[in-house]
Design a protein around this motif. Structure first.
Motif, PDB file in Angstrom:
ATOM      1  N   ASP A  53       0.804  -1.222   0.000  1.00  0.00           N
ATOM      2  CA  ASP A  53       0.000   0.000   0.000  1.00  0.00           C
ATOM      3  C   ASP A  53       0.835   1.270   0.000  1.00  0.00           C
ATOM      4  O   ASP A  53       0.411   2.306   0.497  1.00  0.00           O
ATOM      5  CB  ASP A  53      -0.920   0.006   1.234  1.00  0.00           C
ATOM      6  N   THR A  54       2.040   1.203  -0.518  1.00  0.00           N
ATOM      7  CA  THR A  54       2.845   2.429  -0.530  1.00  0.00           C
ATOM      8  C   THR A  54       2.363   3.343  -1.662  1.00  0.00           C
ATOM      9  O   THR A  54       1.450   2.996  -2.383  1.00  0.00           O
ATOM     10  CB  THR A  54       4.357   2.122  -0.631  1.00  0.00           C
ATOM     11  N   SER A  55       2.996   4.483  -1.824  1.00  0.00           N
ATOM     12  CA  SER A  55       2.353   5.630  -2.498  1.00  0.00           C
ATOM     13  C   SER A  55       2.000   5.484  -3.983  1.00  0.00           C
ATOM     14  O   SER A  55       1.675   6.453  -4.645  1.00  0.00           O
ATOM     15  CB  SER A  55       3.196   6.868  -2.272  1.00  0.00           C
ATOM     16  N   ASN A  56       2.090   4.251  -4.507  1.00  0.00           N
ATOM     17  CA  ASN A  56       1.527   3.968  -5.838  1.00  0.00           C
ATOM     18  C   ASN A  56       2.274   4.605  -7.013  1.00  0.00           C
ATOM     19  O   ASN A  56       1.689   4.844  -8.075  1.00  0.00           O
ATOM     20  CB  ASN A  56       0.054   4.427  -5.875  1.00  0.00           C
ATOM     21  N   THR A  57       3.539   4.856  -6.828  1.00  0.00           N
ATOM     22  CA  THR A  57       4.322   5.481  -7.891  1.00  0.00           C
ATOM     23  C   THR A  57       4.420   4.592  -9.136  1.00  0.00           C
ATOM     24  O   THR A  57       4.610   5.091 -10.247  1.00  0.00           O
ATOM     25  CB  THR A  57       5.732   5.805  -7.331  1.00  0.00           C
ATOM     26  N   TYR A  58       4.265   3.289  -8.949  1.00  0.00           N
ATOM     27  CA  TYR A  58       4.305   2.383 -10.109  1.00  0.00           C
ATOM     28  C   TYR A  58       3.288   2.843 -11.156  1.00  0.00           C
ATOM     29  O   TYR A  58       3.531   2.751 -12.349  1.00  0.00           O
ATOM     30  CB  TYR A  58       4.016   0.954  -9.652  1.00  0.00           C
ATOM     31  N   TYR A  59       2.147   3.335 -10.666  1.00  0.00           N
ATOM     32  CA  TYR A  59       1.110   3.795 -11.601  1.00  0.00           C
ATOM     33  C   TYR A  59       1.126   5.313 -11.799  1.00  0.00           C
ATOM     34  O   TYR A  59       0.673   5.809 -12.812  1.00  0.00           O
ATOM     35  CB  TYR A  59      -0.277   3.379 -11.085  1.00  0.00           C
ATOM     36  N   ASN A 436      -7.956   8.508  -0.305  1.00  0.00           N
ATOM     37  CA  ASN A 436      -8.516   9.089  -1.522  1.00  0.00           C
ATOM     38  C   ASN A 436      -7.548   8.908  -2.692  1.00  0.00           C
ATOM     39  O   ASN A 436      -6.934   9.858  -3.171  1.00  0.00           O
ATOM     40  CB  ASN A 436      -8.787  10.577  -1.238  1.00  0.00           C
ATOM     41  N   GLN A 437      -7.408   7.651  -3.071  1.00  0.00           N
ATOM     42  CA  GLN A 437      -6.602   7.293  -4.255  1.00  0.00           C
ATOM     43  C   GLN A 437      -5.208   7.898  -4.302  1.00  0.00           C
ATOM     44  O   GLN A 437      -4.719   8.281  -5.363  1.00  0.00           O
ATOM     45  CB  GLN A 437      -7.360   7.677  -5.519  1.00  0.00           C
ATOM     46  N   PHE A 438      -4.611   8.013  -3.161  1.00  0.00           N
ATOM     47  CA  PHE A 438      -3.217   8.488  -3.064  1.00  0.00           C
ATOM     48  C   PHE A 438      -3.025   9.886  -3.669  1.00  0.00           C
ATOM     49  O   PHE A 438      -1.953  10.212  -4.181  1.00  0.00           O
ATOM     50  CB  PHE A 438      -2.254   7.515  -3.754  1.00  0.00           C
ATOM     51  N   ILE A 439      -4.080  10.717  -3.611  1.00  0.00           N
ATOM     52  CA  ILE A 439      -3.950  12.071  -4.195  1.00  0.00           C
ATOM     53  C   ILE A 439      -2.817  12.826  -3.498  1.00  0.00           C
ATOM     54  O   ILE A 439      -2.667  12.764  -2.273  1.00  0.00           O
ATOM     55  CB  ILE A 439      -5.280  12.846  -4.055  1.00  0.00           C
ATOM     56  N   ARG A 440      -2.000  13.505  -4.271  1.00  0.00           N
ATOM     57  CA  ARG A 440      -0.885  14.291  -3.738  1.00  0.00           C
ATOM     58  C   ARG A 440      -1.299  15.763  -3.645  1.00  0.00           C
ATOM     59  O   ARG A 440      -1.834  16.299  -4.627  1.00  0.00           O
ATOM     60  CB  ARG A 440       0.324  14.219  -4.674  1.00  0.00           C
ATOM     61  N   LYS A 441      -0.984  16.397  -2.492  1.00  0.00           N
ATOM     62  CA  LYS A 441      -1.272  17.832  -2.358  1.00  0.00           C
ATOM     63  C   LYS A 441      -0.027  18.527  -1.824  1.00  0.00           C
ATOM     64  O   LYS A 441       0.583  18.036  -0.863  1.00  0.00           O
ATOM     65  CB  LYS A 441      -2.394  18.057  -1.336  1.00  0.00           C
ATOM     66  N   PRO A 442       0.322  19.684  -2.390  1.00  0.00           N
ATOM     67  CA  PRO A 442       1.548  20.343  -1.918  1.00  0.00           C
ATOM     68  C   PRO A 442       1.406  20.840  -0.478  1.00  0.00           C
ATOM     69  O   PRO A 442       0.345  21.315  -0.093  1.00  0.00           O
ATOM     70  CB  PRO A 442       1.720  21.515  -2.885  1.00  0.00           C
ATOM     71  N   LYS A 443       2.473  20.704   0.283  1.00  0.00           N
ATOM     72  CA  LYS A 443       2.533  21.353   1.607  1.00  0.00           C
ATOM     73  C   LYS A 443       3.266  22.679   1.409  1.00  0.00           C
ATOM     74  O   LYS A 443       3.920  22.887   0.371  1.00  0.00           O
ATOM     75  CB  LYS A 443       3.310  20.482   2.605  1.00  0.00           C
ATOM     76  N   LEU A 444       3.211  23.534   2.417  1.00  0.00           N
ATOM     77  CA  LEU A 444       3.865  24.843   2.318  1.00  0.00           C
ATOM     78  C   LEU A 444       5.353  24.705   1.944  1.00  0.00           C
ATOM     79  O   LEU A 444       5.894  25.484   1.166  1.00  0.00           O
ATOM     80  CB  LEU A 444       3.722  25.559   3.672  1.00  0.00           C
TER      81      LEU A 444
END
Ligand code: BG6
Length: 458
Positions: A53-59, A436-444
């Protein structure tokens, strides 16, 4: 005061295959010790989140590379999974070749230099079943894997490293229970360390033979400056031994081509000498590295050991940790924050290790429950900005005094899976939403890093 870094300084981030790819048993990949351990004992893992279940970078690698570019990275350090490239140790997995070629090509097209590591604690299960690094066969198996990787990707990747933090799989797997096979046996730990060193050396040999044009090879060590509690001879001696085991055991052979004599002597005195092969010494001397990766998180502080009872069961026989009263701490991970340690490391490499070119391959801050710092949908991780900035200030000072450091890689770009700790402590410049489908959001911090990388300093 302005702090501008050398021209073509690498502003990067670091990660590893097992901590980001996901797809743990997909497209022909075989299990690593982490995949198998999770299958056997999922309750050992924080919130029962395992390597699949890691961050799904393969896809999601295309999106990741786009975000890397967006936040101004010009280099990215990650790893290849041995179990993906050669699932049984021999047969080339063409799906893995396509995945990694696409991934690296994507980075190159975005102007991001891939720095690729071969082993990030992810021992293949088929090899662990035969005895893992305790077996000499593992050395040749690793050299074959390394050679395969150089042949398959050497046209795209010019900067390689063999191992990430070899001391960690030795210490956590054979002197502790945080890595497989979870045994505590100093003699076996030393043998594992020796075979890891030889696997590194033979991979360097394979690299030189494959002859990647303009290519360079190194290793990533977790180096901590080690400070003694006092000037007392007992504390000073503890510092000497801690340094011998934790720093010089790998740093001396890979840079200087020699295992320290003092280490050989102390191992012999304690009946810990590992089995070696004829010719090993010559190989160590011949196949030194081109550059060094340094992971720095915190220093080690030591004092004289108490109640030494022979036989020595671990390096703790020679030195014991102590709590420095002035210690600043990251309460989430429990690690000391000591940015000046970066300067001390840089100076030591400059003065004692031929000023070898090196880069910061990891430095970062893990924090639990960061969502509570969200404002306008952005995690306000000022603490991470302050952490990185303070370390960069000391690094800048060392570079100004001649240290040959060519880059800084933060751990890490996106929140990633951290072994037994799962997603407990988050390190990323981007948040990953596991629900939520490993959505990436920027931090400050990602906006701040973009600014400093575009200005080449601050
Ligand atoms: C480094 C490792 O030691 O520290 C990474 O190379 C690791 O794999 C990182 O994730 C942070 O440590 P942790 O245990 O908090 O994940």
């Amino acid at each position: 005061m302005e702090k501008i870094f050398p021209e073509s300084f690498l502003w990067g981030a670091a990660a590893s295959a097992p901590q980001t790819e996901g797809a743990a048993l997909i497209d022909g990949k075989s299990p690593s010790t982490w995949d198998k351990w999770y299958e056997l004992e999922p309750q050992q893992f924080f919130n029962q989140i395992g390597p699949k279940d890691t961050s799904n970078t393969y896809y999601l690698y295309k999106e990741d590379v786009r975000l890397m570019k967006e936040m101004g990275l010009n280099s990215y350090r990650t790893s290849i999974a041995w179990t993906r490239l050669l699932p049984d140790g021999q047969t080339l997995n063409t799906k893995a070749v396509s995945f990694y070629r696409n991934y690296f090509t994507e980075m190159l097209q975005a102007g991001i230099k891939p720095i690729i590591n071969l082993f990030h604690f992810d021992m293949p299960w088929w090899l662990m079943e035969k005895g893992g690094w305790e077996m000499r066969e593992a050395v040749d198996a690793f050299a074959f894997y390394a050679q395969t990787a150089f042949e398959q990707f050497g046209d795209l990747v010019k900067d390689w490293t063999t191992f990430n933090e070899p001391m960690v799989h030795i210490e956590c797997g054979y002197l502790g229970e945080a890595h497989y096979p979870k045994v505590i046996d100093f003699k076996r730990a030393i043998q594992v360390g020796y075979h890891t060193l030889m696997a590194h050396v033979k991979a360097v040999q394979a690299f030189r033979q494959v002859g990647i044009s303009k290519g360079k090879i190194g290793i990533i060590l977790n180096l901590s400056p080690i400070y003694a509690k006092s000037q007392n001879p007992e504390d000073q001696q503890a510092q000497f031994y801690a340094d011998l085991f934790y720093t010089r055991s790998f740093l001396d052979p890979v840079v200087k081509g020699e295992i320290p004599l003092e280490l050989k002597n102390v191992l012999q005195e304690h009946g810990l000498t590992p089995k070696t092969n004829a010719g090993d010494k010559e190989l160590i001397r011949q196949y030194k590295i081109d550059f060094l990766g340094v992971n720095y998180y915190q220093p080690l502080r030591v004092q004289a050991p108490k109640n030494q009872v022979f036989p020595a069961k671990s390096p703790g026989y020679f030195a014991r940790g102590y709590n420095w009263p002035e210690k600043r701490i990251n309460p989430h991970r429990g690690w000391e924050i000591y940015p000046a340690g970066m300067y001390d490391l840089a100076k030591r490499i400059q003065q004692e290790y031929d000023n070898i070119p090196w880069y910061v391959s990891e430095n970062g801050m893990g924090v639990e429950g960061e969502e509570k710092f969200t404002k306008n949908q952005v995690i306000q991780d000022q603490y991470r900005i302050a952490f990185v900035k303070e370390h960069l200030e000391y690094l800048h000072q060392a570079i100004a005094e001649g240290s040959h450091c060519f880059g800084y890689h933060v751990w890490t770009f996106i929140d990633c899976w951290s072994w037994l700790n799962g997603y407990k402590n988050r390190y990323g410049f981007y948040q990953v939403d596991l629900d939520n489908q490993f959505i990436r959001k920027p931090k400050l911090s990602s906006f701040w890093f973009k600014k400093i990388s575009s200005q080449n300093g601050f």
